[in-house]
Design a protein around this motif. Structure first.
Motif, PDB file in Angstrom:
ATOM      1  N   MET A 188      -3.059 -11.376   3.429  1.00 16.04           N
ATOM      2  CA  MET A 188      -2.026 -10.634   2.713  1.00 16.04           C
ATOM      3  C   MET A 188      -1.792  -9.266   3.349  1.00 16.04           C
ATOM      4  O   MET A 188      -0.685  -8.733   3.297  1.00 16.04           O
ATOM      5  N   PHE A 189      -2.832  -8.704   3.933  1.00 10.27           N
ATOM      6  CA  PHE A 189      -2.746  -7.421   4.631  1.00 10.27           C
ATOM      7  C   PHE A 189      -1.572  -7.444   5.615  1.00 10.27           C
ATOM      8  O   PHE A 189      -0.728  -6.547   5.625  1.00 10.27           O
TER       9      PHE A 189
ATOM     10  N   LEU B  58       4.342  -1.489   0.705  1.00 10.13           N
ATOM     11  CA  LEU B  58       3.291  -0.547   1.098  1.00 10.13           C
ATOM     12  C   LEU B  58       2.260  -0.358  -0.010  1.00 10.13           C
ATOM     13  O   LEU B  58       1.055  -0.248   0.262  1.00 10.13           O
ATOM     14  N   CYS B  59       2.713  -0.350  -1.251  1.00 10.14           N
ATOM     15  CA  CYS B  59       1.767  -0.264  -2.373  1.00 10.14           C
ATOM     16  C   CYS B  59       0.894  -1.524  -2.428  1.00 10.14           C
ATOM     17  O   CYS B  59      -0.321  -1.437  -2.637  1.00 10.14           O
ATOM     18  N   ALA B  60       1.510  -2.676  -2.240  1.00 10.26           N
ATOM     19  CA  ALA B  60       0.757  -3.931  -2.233  1.00 10.26           C
ATOM     20  C   ALA B  60      -0.205  -3.971  -1.042  1.00 10.26           C
ATOM     21  O   ALA B  60      -1.343  -4.455  -1.167  1.00 10.26           O
TER      22      ALA B  60
ATOM     23  N   VAL C 196      -5.859  -3.658   1.122  1.00  5.45           N
ATOM     24  CA  VAL C 196      -6.929  -2.943   1.823  1.00  5.45           C
ATOM     25  C   VAL C 196      -8.137  -2.769   0.895  1.00  5.45           C
ATOM     26  O   VAL C 196      -9.289  -2.842   1.328  1.00  5.45           O
ATOM     27  N   LEU C 197      -7.859  -2.591  -0.390  1.00  5.84           N
ATOM     28  CA  LEU C 197      -8.921  -2.435  -1.381  1.00  5.84           C
ATOM     29  C   LEU C 197      -9.468  -3.778  -1.871  1.00  5.84           C
ATOM     30  O   LEU C 197     -10.295  -3.822  -2.777  1.00  5.84           O
ATOM     31  N   HIS C 198      -8.966  -4.890  -1.306  1.00  2.74           N
ATOM     32  CA  HIS C 198      -9.416  -6.258  -1.593  1.00  2.74           C
ATOM     33  C   HIS C 198      -9.200  -6.659  -3.051  1.00  2.74           C
ATOM     34  O   HIS C 198      -9.993  -7.390  -3.629  1.00  2.74           O
ATOM     35  N   LEU C 199      -8.102  -6.210  -3.627  1.00  8.12           N
ATOM     36  CA  LEU C 199      -7.749  -6.656  -4.972  1.00  8.12           C
ATOM     37  C   LEU C 199      -7.138  -8.056  -4.883  1.00  8.12           C
ATOM     38  O   LEU C 199      -6.616  -8.447  -3.830  1.00  8.12           O
TER      39      LEU C 199
ATOM     40  N   GLN D 183      -1.634  -7.791  -6.232  1.00 11.68           N
ATOM     41  CA  GLN D 183      -0.792  -7.270  -5.161  1.00 11.68           C
ATOM     42  C   GLN D 183       0.665  -7.666  -5.376  1.00 11.68           C
ATOM     43  O   GLN D 183       1.573  -6.833  -5.241  1.00 11.68           O
ATOM     44  N   ILE D 184       0.886  -8.920  -5.716  1.00  8.19           N
ATOM     45  CA  ILE D 184       2.254  -9.405  -5.935  1.00  8.19           C
ATOM     46  C   ILE D 184       2.876  -8.708  -7.141  1.00  8.19           C
ATOM     47  O   ILE D 184       4.042  -8.288  -7.095  1.00  8.19           O
ATOM     48  N   ALA D 185       2.112  -8.577  -8.202  1.00  4.31           N
ATOM     49  CA  ALA D 185       2.629  -7.904  -9.406  1.00  4.31           C
ATOM     50  C   ALA D 185       2.999  -6.454  -9.101  1.00  4.31           C
ATOM     51  O   ALA D 185       4.064  -5.971  -9.510  1.00  4.31           O
ATOM     52  N   VAL D 186       2.153  -5.760  -8.370  1.00  2.50           N
ATOM     53  CA  VAL D 186       2.440  -4.371  -8.014  1.00  2.50           C
ATOM     54  C   VAL D 186       3.663  -4.292  -7.101  1.00  2.50           C
ATOM     55  O   VAL D 186       4.514  -3.416  -7.269  1.00  2.50           O
TER      56      VAL D 186
END
Length: 146
Positions: A2-3, A34-36, A41-44, A49-52
């Motif tokens: 995803m990164f 960029l927020c995702a 990077v923080l491995h969430l 990530q998609i929601a954000v």
């Protein structure tokens, strides 16, 4: 994985925005990507990530876009027609809610509509509030008529 997807999506959105500099088409998605990317990077989890991405993109579009459009408008040229705004004009053809009327303002006949979609009779006096396209937006001046 995803990164790289988020970085690629951000890059594509920025390139698309640069290709259409006055349209404000995709910068919102670059912000969301960029927020995702930061969350990846923080491995969430991917779903976070998609929601954000979706939330940040929508918020940027809904909040920032109207402000940006207002301040980034480029080619608005003032004209002499602007001088009629604020003046008092005479209705030469009755204005009603179903059709435009006509007023005489600034030595010119203009199509006109009432701001509140009310009936204004021929001969009444109106104040010009704005110009929208080729018509004036007016309101009746109470107590005065010809």
């Amino acid at each position: 994985m995803m990164f790289w997807i988020w970085l690629g999506l951000a890059a594509i959105a920025v390139i698309l925005e640069l290709a259409t500099p006055t349209a404000l088409v995709s910068i919102w998605f670059a912000c969301g990507a960029l927020c995702a990317w930061l969350l990846s990077v923080l491995h969430l989890p991917d779903w976070v990530q998609i929601a954000v991405f979706v939330i940040v993109s929508l918020l940027c579009m809904l909040v920032v876009r109207p402000i940006a459009v207002k301040y980034l408008r480029g080619n608005i040229e003032p004209t002499n027609a602007d001088r009629v705004i604020g003046t008092v004009a005479t209705v030469t053809r009755t204005i009603d809610s179903d059709r435009w009327g006509e007023v005489y303002a600034g030595h010119t006949y203009w199509s006109a509509v009432d701001r509140d979609h009310r009936l204004i009779e021929k001969g009444s006096r109106v104040r010009v509030l704005a110009i929208e396209g080729a018509k004036l937006v007016v309101t009746e001046v109470k107590g005065e008529s010809l």
